[in-house]
Design a protein around this motif. Structure first.
Motif, PDB file in Angstrom:
ATOM      1  N   LYS A 313       0.822  -1.209   0.000  1.00  0.00           N
ATOM      2  CA  LYS A 313       0.000   0.000   0.000  1.00  0.00           C
ATOM      3  C   LYS A 313       0.860   1.265   0.000  1.00  0.00           C
ATOM      4  O   LYS A 313       0.559   2.246  -0.689  1.00  0.00           O
ATOM      5  N   LEU A 314       1.932   1.245   0.777  1.00  0.00           N
ATOM      6  CA  LEU A 314       2.785   2.430   0.870  1.00  0.00           C
ATOM      7  C   LEU A 314       3.537   2.696  -0.425  1.00  0.00           C
ATOM      8  O   LEU A 314       3.906   3.845  -0.705  1.00  0.00           O
ATOM      9  N   SER A 315       3.775   1.652  -1.206  1.00  0.00           N
ATOM     10  CA  SER A 315       4.496   1.838  -2.467  1.00  0.00           C
ATOM     11  C   SER A 315       3.724   2.726  -3.439  1.00  0.00           C
ATOM     12  O   SER A 315       4.298   3.241  -4.403  1.00  0.00           O
ATOM     13  N   THR A 316       2.429   2.930  -3.182  1.00  0.00           N
ATOM     14  CA  THR A 316       1.612   3.789  -4.055  1.00  0.00           C
ATOM     15  C   THR A 316       1.673   5.253  -3.643  1.00  0.00           C
ATOM     16  O   THR A 316       1.129   6.105  -4.347  1.00  0.00           O
ATOM     17  N   VAL A 317       2.307   5.538  -2.512  1.00  0.00           N
ATOM     18  CA  VAL A 317       2.373   6.915  -2.017  1.00  0.00           C
ATOM     19  C   VAL A 317       3.528   7.632  -2.703  1.00  0.00           C
ATOM     20  O   VAL A 317       4.689   7.205  -2.621  1.00  0.00           O
ATOM     21  N   GLU A 318       3.228   8.723  -3.361  1.00  0.00           N
ATOM     22  CA  GLU A 318       4.245   9.468  -4.094  1.00  0.00           C
ATOM     23  C   GLU A 318       5.238  10.118  -3.125  1.00  0.00           C
ATOM     24  O   GLU A 318       4.852  10.685  -2.110  1.00  0.00           O
ATOM     25  N   GLY A 319       6.518  10.001  -3.447  1.00  0.00           N
ATOM     26  CA  GLY A 319       7.532  10.687  -2.668  1.00  0.00           C
ATOM     27  C   GLY A 319       7.891  10.016  -1.362  1.00  0.00           C
ATOM     28  O   GLY A 319       8.476  10.657  -0.478  1.00  0.00           O
ATOM     29  N   ILE A 320       7.604   8.734  -1.224  1.00  0.00           N
ATOM     30  CA  ILE A 320       7.923   8.031   0.019  1.00  0.00           C
ATOM     31  C   ILE A 320       9.208   7.228  -0.145  1.00  0.00           C
ATOM     32  O   ILE A 320       9.472   6.660  -1.206  1.00  0.00           O
ATOM     33  N   THR A 321      10.025   7.203   0.889  1.00  0.00           N
ATOM     34  CA  THR A 321      11.213   6.351   0.954  1.00  0.00           C
ATOM     35  C   THR A 321      11.028   5.382   2.116  1.00  0.00           C
ATOM     36  O   THR A 321      10.786   5.807   3.252  1.00  0.00           O
ATOM     37  N   ILE A 322      11.122   4.098   1.820  1.00  0.00           N
ATOM     38  CA  ILE A 322      10.950   3.061   2.838  1.00  0.00           C
ATOM     39  C   ILE A 322      12.303   2.407   3.078  1.00  0.00           C
ATOM     40  O   ILE A 322      13.027   2.073   2.136  1.00  0.00           O
ATOM     41  N   ARG A 390      -6.413   2.941   6.702  1.00  0.00           N
ATOM     42  CA  ARG A 390      -6.610   4.275   7.281  1.00  0.00           C
ATOM     43  C   ARG A 390      -5.289   5.022   7.393  1.00  0.00           C
ATOM     44  O   ARG A 390      -5.197   6.212   7.114  1.00  0.00           O
ATOM     45  N   PHE A 391      -4.267   4.311   7.813  1.00  0.00           N
ATOM     46  CA  PHE A 391      -2.937   4.901   7.952  1.00  0.00           C
ATOM     47  C   PHE A 391      -2.425   5.418   6.611  1.00  0.00           C
ATOM     48  O   PHE A 391      -1.965   6.566   6.504  1.00  0.00           O
ATOM     49  N   VAL A 392      -2.508   4.603   5.578  1.00  0.00           N
ATOM     50  CA  VAL A 392      -2.002   5.002   4.263  1.00  0.00           C
ATOM     51  C   VAL A 392      -2.827   6.150   3.695  1.00  0.00           C
ATOM     52  O   VAL A 392      -2.280   7.110   3.124  1.00  0.00           O
ATOM     53  N   SER A 393      -4.145   6.084   3.856  1.00  0.00           N
ATOM     54  CA  SER A 393      -5.014   7.155   3.377  1.00  0.00           C
ATOM     55  C   SER A 393      -4.666   8.475   4.056  1.00  0.00           C
ATOM     56  O   SER A 393      -4.580   9.531   3.404  1.00  0.00           O
ATOM     57  N   SER A 394      -4.439   8.436   5.353  1.00  0.00           N
ATOM     58  CA  SER A 394      -4.080   9.653   6.082  1.00  0.00           C
ATOM     59  C   SER A 394      -2.694  10.145   5.700  1.00  0.00           C
ATOM     60  O   SER A 394      -2.434  11.354   5.687  1.00  0.00           O
ATOM     61  N   LEU A 395      -1.811   9.215   5.380  1.00  0.00           N
ATOM     62  CA  LEU A 395      -0.466   9.597   4.948  1.00  0.00           C
ATOM     63  C   LEU A 395      -0.520  10.334   3.603  1.00  0.00           C
ATOM     64  O   LEU A 395       0.199  11.331   3.402  1.00  0.00           O
ATOM     65  N   ILE A 396      -1.371   9.869   2.716  1.00  0.00           N
ATOM     66  CA  ILE A 396      -1.549  10.547   1.420  1.00  0.00           C
ATOM     67  C   ILE A 396      -2.094  11.960   1.645  1.00  0.00           C
ATOM     68  O   ILE A 396      -1.629  12.925   1.023  1.00  0.00           O
ATOM     69  N   LYS A 397      -3.061  12.094   2.547  1.00  0.00           N
ATOM     70  CA  LYS A 397      -3.602  13.421   2.863  1.00  0.00           C
ATOM     71  C   LYS A 397      -2.534  14.314   3.478  1.00  0.00           C
ATOM     72  O   LYS A 397      -2.481  15.524   3.207  1.00  0.00           O
ATOM     73  N   THR A 398      -1.675  13.738   4.300  1.00  0.00           N
ATOM     74  CA  THR A 398      -0.582  14.497   4.900  1.00  0.00           C
ATOM     75  C   THR A 398       0.348  15.037   3.819  1.00  0.00           C
ATOM     76  O   THR A 398       0.735  16.218   3.840  1.00  0.00           O
ATOM     77  N   LYS A 399       0.707  14.190   2.889  1.00  0.00           N
ATOM     78  CA  LYS A 399       1.571  14.596   1.787  1.00  0.00           C
ATOM     79  C   LYS A 399       0.929  15.714   0.969  1.00  0.00           C
ATOM     80  O   LYS A 399       1.579  16.730   0.648  1.00  0.00           O
TER      81      LYS A 399
END
Length: 406
Positions: A313-322, A390-399
């Motif tokens: 799921k996190l791999s779909t978030v733009e600009g994230i480094t894991i 919910r976590f990933v959705s909120s992370l996208i909103k944060t970005k």
């Protein structure tokens, strides 16, 4: 493993934070406590609060039985060969400091080596720094691979015939890396070094067999595995513990006290000076009962599934480094481009989502990764895929929020 039934056992999860249902993703820092643990500690204080070992009255006997019964549960939990090898401490930090102060300073000298890794928690770095400074030994670090794992060939290149101690965490609290400690122990022993394992992030999440790992010392904390804070375990092979001197002195740990000299009790009590952490040990015993009822293999499988789901799921978030390897324990550490981890954690908290931000007591690793801080989501047996959504959705909103504002 019925996740609904498990969640019902954790009363703290059934609340709102900032107007939203709580999503607790910070179990690597401390886990939540099941009713079984809360009730066990409450029962001790309500019904048989007393000191242990000293009294012959009924409450003292019940308290002693509860305390020593918990030691036997720990023995079985990690498959130690004897309760003499199970020492109660305040936590992983105290256990590692005890090993360093007692075994390390007595068995390491100038020209010797202590080997650790760049991913260690401060609790498994600073005690060895102090031993090296006091003895003139050399502190060496095993390098990491690009994905944050350990290469056994690098271990062989770093551990030499001059190495006296190898101290490695079983599971990284930042990267989620599961280290091959059994194989590292074999390399350490081939070089006549002892193997110390920081098990703070492994004992709560997977089956641990200290005899199979063939580690010489193993340390873990109760509060990360559903137990109370302030209680932990130091496992050590009996032959080593018998030769070690205690580091705390006073009541409980003595045999005879004369005017100018004293003798110590036998194992494990010679390392448990003063009134011990009775309620904490009883609570830890209850936590072990709970985890074994659920099944450590079930917990490990559930967390592996959550970690893989979160990575996907996190791999779909733009600009994230894991950070860390693909195959990992239930920890995902990351950064968002142009957003400080503390800002990430603050915005997520406003959504009722608890994550950790900072250096995670691993500043050398942060420097190794060339970052000052990261954000971390960590999972346990009570977390769900819906919470990760919910976590990933909120992370996208944060970005999006920080992109639009700045």
């Amino acid at each position: 493993m019925n996740i609904h039934d498990i969640r019902e056992q954790f009363p703290i999860l059934h609340q709102e934070v900032n107007g939203n249902p709580l999503v607790y993703l910070d179990s690597a820092a401390t886990s939540q406590k099941p009713l079984k643990v809360i009730e066990a500690v409450d029962k001790y204080y309500r019904e048989y609060n007393s000191n242990v070992h000293r009294g012959v009255h009924t409450l003292g006997t019940r308290a002693t039985d509860g305390y020593e019964g918990a030691r036997e549960k720990v023995r079985k939990f990690i498959n130690a060969s004897s309760t003499e090898e199970v020492i109660f401490t305040r936590g992983t930090t105290t256990a590692l400091n005890t090993i360093a102060a007692s075994y390390g300073r007595a068995n390491v000298g100038e020209g010797d080596e202590i080997v650790i890794t760049y991913m260690e928690h401060h609790s498994n770095i600073i005690p060895w720094q102090q031993v090296a400074k006091a003895t003139g030994a050399t502190l060496k670090y095993i390098p990491l691979t690009d994905d944050g794992s350990l290469d056994l060939e690098e271990v062989r290149n770093t551990v030499t015939s001059n190495t006296k101690i190898v101290a490695v965490m079983h599971v990284s609290n930042v990267l989620g890396t599961i280290n091959p400690v059994k194989e590292i122990a074999r390399i350490a022993h081939e070089n006549e070094a002892v193997m110390v394992v920081d098990g703070a992030q492994s004992a709560p999440h997977m089956k641990v067999d200290v005899q199979d790992l063939d580690c010489d010392f193993y340390a873990f904390s109760g509060h990360k595995m559903g137990g109370p804070t302030g209680i932990g375990v130091l496992y050590g092979k009996k032959a080593l513990l018998e030769k070690m001197e205690p580091v705390e002195f006073g009541g409980e740990m003595i045999d005879f006290v004369n005017l100018y000299d004293s003798t110590w009790k036998e194992l494990p009590w010679k390392f448990e000076g003063g009134t011990p952490i009775i309620a904490g040990a009883i609570g830890l015993g209850a936590a072990i009962d709970f985890l074994e009822d659920v099944g450590l293999d079930n917990i490990a499988a559930h967390e592996h599934k959550l970690a893989q789901y979160a990575l996907e799921k996190l791999s779909t978030v733009e600009g994230i480094t894991i950070y860390g390897p693909k195959e990992r324990a239930g920890v995902v550490t990351f950064n968002l481009d142009e957003v400080h981890p503390h800002d990430v954690a603050t915005v997520l908290d406003a959504e009722g989502i608890a994550v950790r931000a900072g250096h995670h007591c691993a500043q050398p690793l942060m420097k190794y990764l060339n970052v000052s801080a990261t954000a971390r989501a960590s999972f346990y047996l009570y977390n769900t895929e819906e919470e990760i959504d919910r976590f990933v959705s909120s992370l996208i909103k944060t970005k999006e929020y920080f992109t639009n504002v700045f």
